[in-house]
Structures are given as C-alpha cells and as structure tokens.
Scaffold this motif. Sequence first.
Motif, mmCIF file in Angstrom:
data_model
loop_
_atom_site.group_PDB
_atom_site.id
_atom_site.type_symbol
_atom_site.label_atom_id
_atom_site.label_comp_id
_atom_site.label_asym_id
_atom_site.label_seq_id
_atom_site.Cartn_x
_atom_site.Cartn_y
_atom_site.Cartn_z
ATOM 1 N N LYS A 30 38.767 -41.200 3.263
ATOM 2 C CA LYS A 30 39.894 -42.144 3.557
ATOM 3 C C LYS A 30 40.666 -41.675 4.771
ATOM 4 C CE LYS A 30 39.920 -44.658 -0.969
ATOM 5 N NZ LYS A 30 40.700 -45.270 -1.965
ATOM 6 N N LEU A 31 40.882 -40.503 4.862
ATOM 7 C CA LEU A 31 42.029 -40.215 6.048
ATOM 8 C C LEU A 31 41.459 -38.963 6.390
ATOM 9 C CD1 LEU A 31 45.335 -40.823 3.753
ATOM 10 C CD2 LEU A 31 44.816 -42.046 5.786
ATOM 11 N N ILE A 32 41.798 -38.733 7.774
ATOM 12 C CA ILE A 32 41.343 -37.620 8.712
ATOM 13 C C ILE A 32 42.557 -37.152 9.407
ATOM 14 C CG2 ILE A 32 38.881 -37.975 8.710
ATOM 15 C CD1 ILE A 32 39.045 -39.123 11.444
ATOM 16 N N GLY A 33 42.700 -35.644 9.388
ATOM 17 C CA GLY A 33 43.778 -35.062 10.024
ATOM 18 C C GLY A 33 43.068 -34.663 11.248
ATOM 19 N N LEU A 34 43.647 -34.799 12.519
ATOM 20 C CA LEU A 34 43.229 -34.551 13.820
ATOM 21 C C LEU A 34 44.300 -33.835 14.749
ATOM 22 C CD1 LEU A 34 41.404 -37.932 14.584
ATOM 23 C CD2 LEU A 34 40.486 -35.767 14.361
ATOM 24 N N GLY A 35 45.183 -33.156 14.114
ATOM 25 C CA GLY A 35 46.154 -32.488 14.892
ATOM 26 C C GLY A 35 47.363 -31.986 14.248
ATOM 27 N N GLU A 36 48.494 -31.479 14.771
ATOM 28 C CA GLU A 36 49.427 -31.032 14.097
ATOM 29 C C GLU A 36 50.694 -31.890 14.166
ATOM 30 O OE1 GLU A 36 49.594 -27.981 12.310
ATOM 31 O OE2 GLU A 36 47.521 -27.705 12.888
ATOM 32 N N GLY A 37 50.758 -32.910 15.057
ATOM 33 C CA GLY A 37 51.644 -33.732 15.135
ATOM 34 C C GLY A 37 51.927 -34.602 13.732
ATOM 35 N N PRO A 38 53.109 -35.262 13.701
ATOM 36 C CA PRO A 38 53.571 -36.027 12.533
ATOM 37 C C PRO A 38 52.714 -37.172 12.209
ATOM 38 C CG PRO A 38 55.236 -36.287 13.994
ATOM 39 C CD PRO A 38 54.302 -35.141 14.466
ATOM 40 N N ASP A 39 52.046 -37.654 13.154
ATOM 41 C CA ASP A 39 51.373 -39.084 13.159
ATOM 42 C C ASP A 39 49.862 -38.701 13.455
ATOM 43 O OD1 ASP A 39 53.594 -40.753 12.409
ATOM 44 O OD2 ASP A 39 54.328 -40.694 14.533
ATOM 45 N N ASP A 40 49.266 -37.477 13.398
ATOM 46 C CA ASP A 40 48.068 -37.294 13.742
ATOM 47 C C ASP A 40 47.239 -37.527 12.238
ATOM 48 O OD1 ASP A 40 48.769 -36.867 16.292
ATOM 49 O OD2 ASP A 40 48.730 -34.668 16.099
ATOM 50 N N LEU A 41 47.571 -37.881 11.219
ATOM 51 C CA LEU A 41 46.695 -38.397 10.269
ATOM 52 C C LEU A 41 46.504 -39.616 10.372
ATOM 53 C CD1 LEU A 41 45.763 -37.350 7.375
ATOM 54 C CD2 LEU A 41 47.566 -38.414 6.244
ATOM 55 N N ALA A 42 45.215 -40.281 10.494
ATOM 56 C CA ALA A 42 44.563 -41.339 10.729
ATOM 57 C C ALA A 42 43.581 -41.899 9.553
ATOM 58 C CB ALA A 42 43.812 -41.303 11.985
ATOM 59 N N PRO A 43 43.732 -43.245 9.357
ATOM 60 C CA PRO A 43 42.780 -43.979 8.449
ATOM 61 C C PRO A 43 41.211 -43.656 9.038
ATOM 62 C CG PRO A 43 44.755 -45.544 8.742
ATOM 63 C CD PRO A 43 44.802 -43.979 9.754
ATOM 64 N N PHE A 44 40.261 -43.353 8.111
ATOM 65 C CA PHE A 44 38.900 -43.193 8.753
ATOM 66 C C PHE A 44 38.243 -44.406 8.939
ATOM 67 C CE2 PHE A 44 34.538 -42.285 7.899
ATOM 68 C CZ PHE A 44 34.360 -41.333 8.897
ATOM 69 N N GLU A 45 37.772 -44.423 10.155
ATOM 70 C CA GLU A 45 36.886 -45.872 10.464
ATOM 71 C C GLU A 45 35.609 -45.302 10.809
ATOM 72 O OE1 GLU A 45 39.310 -47.467 13.514
ATOM 73 O OE2 GLU A 45 41.296 -47.324 12.486
ATOM 74 N N PRO A 46 34.690 -45.788 10.096
ATOM 75 C CA PRO A 46 33.241 -45.124 10.387
ATOM 76 C C PRO A 46 32.707 -45.751 12.143
ATOM 77 C CG PRO A 46 33.286 -46.249 8.611
ATOM 78 C CD PRO A 46 34.814 -46.433 8.924
ATOM 79 N N GLU A 47 33.102 -46.763 12.622
ATOM 80 C CA GLU A 47 32.655 -47.072 13.895
ATOM 81 C C GLU A 47 33.365 -46.157 14.773
ATOM 82 O OE1 GLU A 47 33.744 -49.247 11.599
ATOM 83 O OE2 GLU A 47 31.817 -50.518 11.238
ATOM 84 N N ALA A 48 34.570 -46.064 14.759
ATOM 85 C CA ALA A 48 35.398 -45.428 15.817
ATOM 86 C C ALA A 48 34.946 -43.705 15.519
ATOM 87 C CB ALA A 48 36.765 -45.396 15.379
ATOM 88 N N PHE A 49 34.650 -43.257 14.562
ATOM 89 C CA PHE A 49 34.222 -41.901 14.338
ATOM 90 C C PHE A 49 32.818 -41.868 14.987
ATOM 91 C CE2 PHE A 49 31.720 -38.798 11.690
ATOM 92 C CZ PHE A 49 32.482 -37.735 11.778
ATOM 93 N N VAL A 50 32.014 -42.675 14.674
ATOM 94 C CA VAL A 50 30.867 -42.375 15.390
ATOM 95 C C VAL A 50 30.608 -42.521 16.912
ATOM 96 C CG1 VAL A 50 28.243 -43.322 15.617
ATOM 97 C CG2 VAL A 50 29.610 -43.315 13.415
ATOM 98 N N ASP A 51 31.684 -43.366 17.525
ATOM 99 C CA ASP A 51 31.855 -43.610 18.914
ATOM 100 C C ASP A 51 32.366 -42.379 19.583
ATOM 101 O OD1 ASP A 51 30.681 -46.063 18.959
ATOM 102 O OD2 ASP A 51 32.872 -47.098 18.980
ATOM 103 N N ALA A 52 33.075 -41.553 18.593
ATOM 104 C CA ALA A 52 33.690 -40.317 19.044
ATOM 105 C C ALA A 52 32.649 -39.302 19.489
ATOM 106 C CB ALA A 52 34.877 -39.877 18.240
ATOM 107 N N LEU A 53 31.662 -39.289 18.182
ATOM 108 C CA LEU A 53 30.625 -38.360 18.133
ATOM 109 C C LEU A 53 29.614 -38.725 19.494
ATOM 110 C CD1 LEU A 53 29.415 -38.468 14.406
ATOM 111 C CD2 LEU A 53 30.842 -36.886 15.485
ATOM 112 N N ILE A 54 29.282 -39.883 19.771
ATOM 113 C CA ILE A 54 28.211 -39.830 20.684
ATOM 114 C C ILE A 54 28.778 -40.118 22.209
ATOM 115 C CG2 ILE A 54 26.357 -40.729 19.061
ATOM 116 C CD1 ILE A 54 26.866 -43.436 19.844
ATOM 117 N N GLY A 55 30.254 -40.394 22.183
ATOM 118 C CA GLY A 55 30.578 -40.609 23.626
ATOM 119 C C GLY A 55 30.361 -42.035 24.062
ATOM 120 N N GLU A 56 30.934 -42.499 25.245
ATOM 121 C CA GLU A 56 30.638 -43.589 25.866
ATOM 122 C C GLU A 56 29.239 -43.658 26.413
ATOM 123 O OE1 GLU A 56 32.695 -45.989 25.874
ATOM 124 O OE2 GLU A 56 34.254 -44.865 24.846
#
Length: 407
Positions: free
Chosen positions: A381-407
């Motif tokens: 449901k949530l993923i942490g991507l850094g040390e900042g206070p707002d670096d906890l993000a709701p997990f979105e499958p489409e955005a996650f896959v787009d980050a995996l394979i790039g543009e």
Amino acid sequence: MADTGAVMDIVILAVVIAVVVLGALGGLIVGSRRKKQLPPPPPAAPDITAPPAEPHVGEEAETPREEPRRTIEEVDLPAGAGPVVIEEPPAAEAPEIEIPEPTAGRLVRLRARLSRSQNALGKGLLTLLSREHLDEDTWEEIEDTLLTADVGVQPTQELVDRLRERVKVLGTRTPAELRVLLREELITLVGPEMDRTVHTENAAGGPGVVMVVGVNGTGKTTTTGKLARVLVADGNTVVLGAADTFRAAAADQLQTWGERVGAHTVRGPEAGDPASVAFDAVKEGKEMAADAVLIDTAGRLHTKTGLMDELGKVKRVVEKQAPLDEVLLVLDATTGQNGLVQARVFAEVVDITGIVLTKLDGTAKGGIVVAVQRELGVPVKLIGLGEGPDDLAPFEPEAFVDALIGE
C-alpha cells in the motif's frame, strides 16, 4: 680594744643599712605587683526572658513626634515614576504546524529515485527482448534477471510464459512494441486490481484504527510518523499511540513527528505495558472524534515467540475499544527474500492487511513488491523512497512499472 669595738660598730651599722635597703626594695616590688590590673571578668549570659532594651538615641536626634498614618493611595510616587508593571515570563512557543504536500502524484514526483535504483531490471529485460533471436538461452537470461530482482520463482515463470506466448503469436519485434508489451505484463504481475487504500473509516462511526508492526530496524516509528503526514495531507485528524515502550527514544521520536502536523500523541511510562498505551490511544481518539488512530508497536524479532505473543495481546486489547481497520507490516526492501520469512510469521500472529516497503530507492530488487504480495495475498500500500518527511508514497502499479522500464 677600742679599735675592735669601732670595727664592730661599723659592721653592725652596715648590716642595719643593708637590712633597711632590702626592706625598701621588697616594699617597692610588692607594691608594683599589687597595682597590676587583673583581666576583666567574662560578661554574664544574656537573659533571654527579659524584654529587649530600648535603642539608644543620639544626642542630635529629635524626639519622635506622633504623626497620622497615610494610606497607600495618599503616598505620592517619585517624580517621573509610573505604575509598577509586573512582566509575565513569555509563554513557550508552540511548534509551527507544517502542511504536508498532497499525496496525489507523490510517486510520480519520486519516480526518478525509483527508476535510478530499478533501472537494471527494466533495461535488462528490454535489451534481452530486443535480440534478433529469442532462443532458449535468451529466455533463461530473462528468467535470471527477474529472479535476481527478487520477483520470485512462481511469478517469474508466469511472466516468462506469457511473454513467450505473446511474442510468438503477435510477432512483436520493434523496441516500442516490446516496451508496451513488457509494461502490460508487468502491471498485470503487480496486480492493479488490488485495493491499496489505507482504510481509516470505521463502520461504527469512530476513528479508523491502524496498527503498524514489523521487526527491529525496518523504520516502523519513522513510517508511522510519515503515515500521519500522509493522512493529514488528505484532510484527516490523527492521534498517535506510542506503544513502543521498550525503546527510550521511540515515544519522543513519534511525538516530534506528531507535533509537526498537529497530531496528538498518547504515550506511557518507559518499559510500561504497550497494550495499555494502545488501549488509551484508541480511547482518546474516540473522545477527540479523530479520523484515525495510528499505533506504533515495538520492533519484534520474528524468531522470538514471547514478543510475538505480546503483539497478539496488543491487538486483542485494542479490539476491546474498536475494531482494527488496518494492520500494516513494515518491511525493509533491501532484505529481499529474508523479508518474506518475517512476513509469514507476522501474518500468523496478526491479520496483515497491507505492506509498507521502505528503502525501495536503495535496492535494485524491486521485484520484492510482487513476491511479498504473492506470499501474503495482501497488497503493497505504501513505499518509502527516501529520508525526507514526504518520501512515503501510496503505491501505484502503473507509476511503479513506468519507473522500472523508463521512458
């Protein structure tokens, strides 16, 4: 004879004179001793029962006169003097309340961090699929790439089988077509149909109760504080329960997170009963009509039976006040397959409803998202991507896959 008598007379006379002289000297010595003053006697002890003596008045002083007494209103202040003002100490300044950024699109903003860490997976798959001949060796390399990313054996086999079938049937060959194909299959593997909402709505009308669990060192307290920011950013009021009473700094750390966004923190004595703190937090959340109560529990080694039993006790005690809407398991993404062992044990003690993956930006094994979902049957449901206070993000499958394979 006459001479002898004269001599005797002279001797007698000399003796008499000597006696007289000695007598006179003795008198002088005795007189001087009698005239010597003796030391004064010590003063007598004062009589404490006697009234105090009147003070002496100098010869120049006037005889005191009887004057009428003046009231305080009749006494004039010195020239130029104003009313006496007693300054109160300045009140302690309340910490400034921060307004967290909206959670919508947070993962999109953090996609660059995710793509940097997961770049090898997406680029590796696209490179292999773009080969002129997709023979058995190439498909084995694709499998190895997915397994190395901790996707898991069963999900990897499913993905490879579907890719082989579609490439064979559709004859897809261009890089653009392969990218679209891979994106579709990865999204299907991640599971877009899963409900990834962090539920804070209570059917009985009270606050939603969320319990955060996990092993030591996964960042549970920090995650709880960041989750409070996520909920506040979405317009919720939050109460925090510092049920990690075994780590001295945990309650202070959680309270600091709460103060930043105006969330109330309920805490107990150090080394106190965690279940009691959790119970009080839910009780106060109901009294304050809060939207959500987040309970931070102590880190537990999944191999320690006694600690895990205590976690079950916390859950049971909380449910006497209100039903649990969410039990979020915090996993460190860098632990890979070891996290799955932890997940299994926690799922046996409490009913896990969602996963929070921290430090996902620090590992190339993003496939753990797929593996842990398959293992527990519950969504990330949530993923942490850094040390900042707002670096906890709701997990979105489409955005996650787009980050995996790039543009």
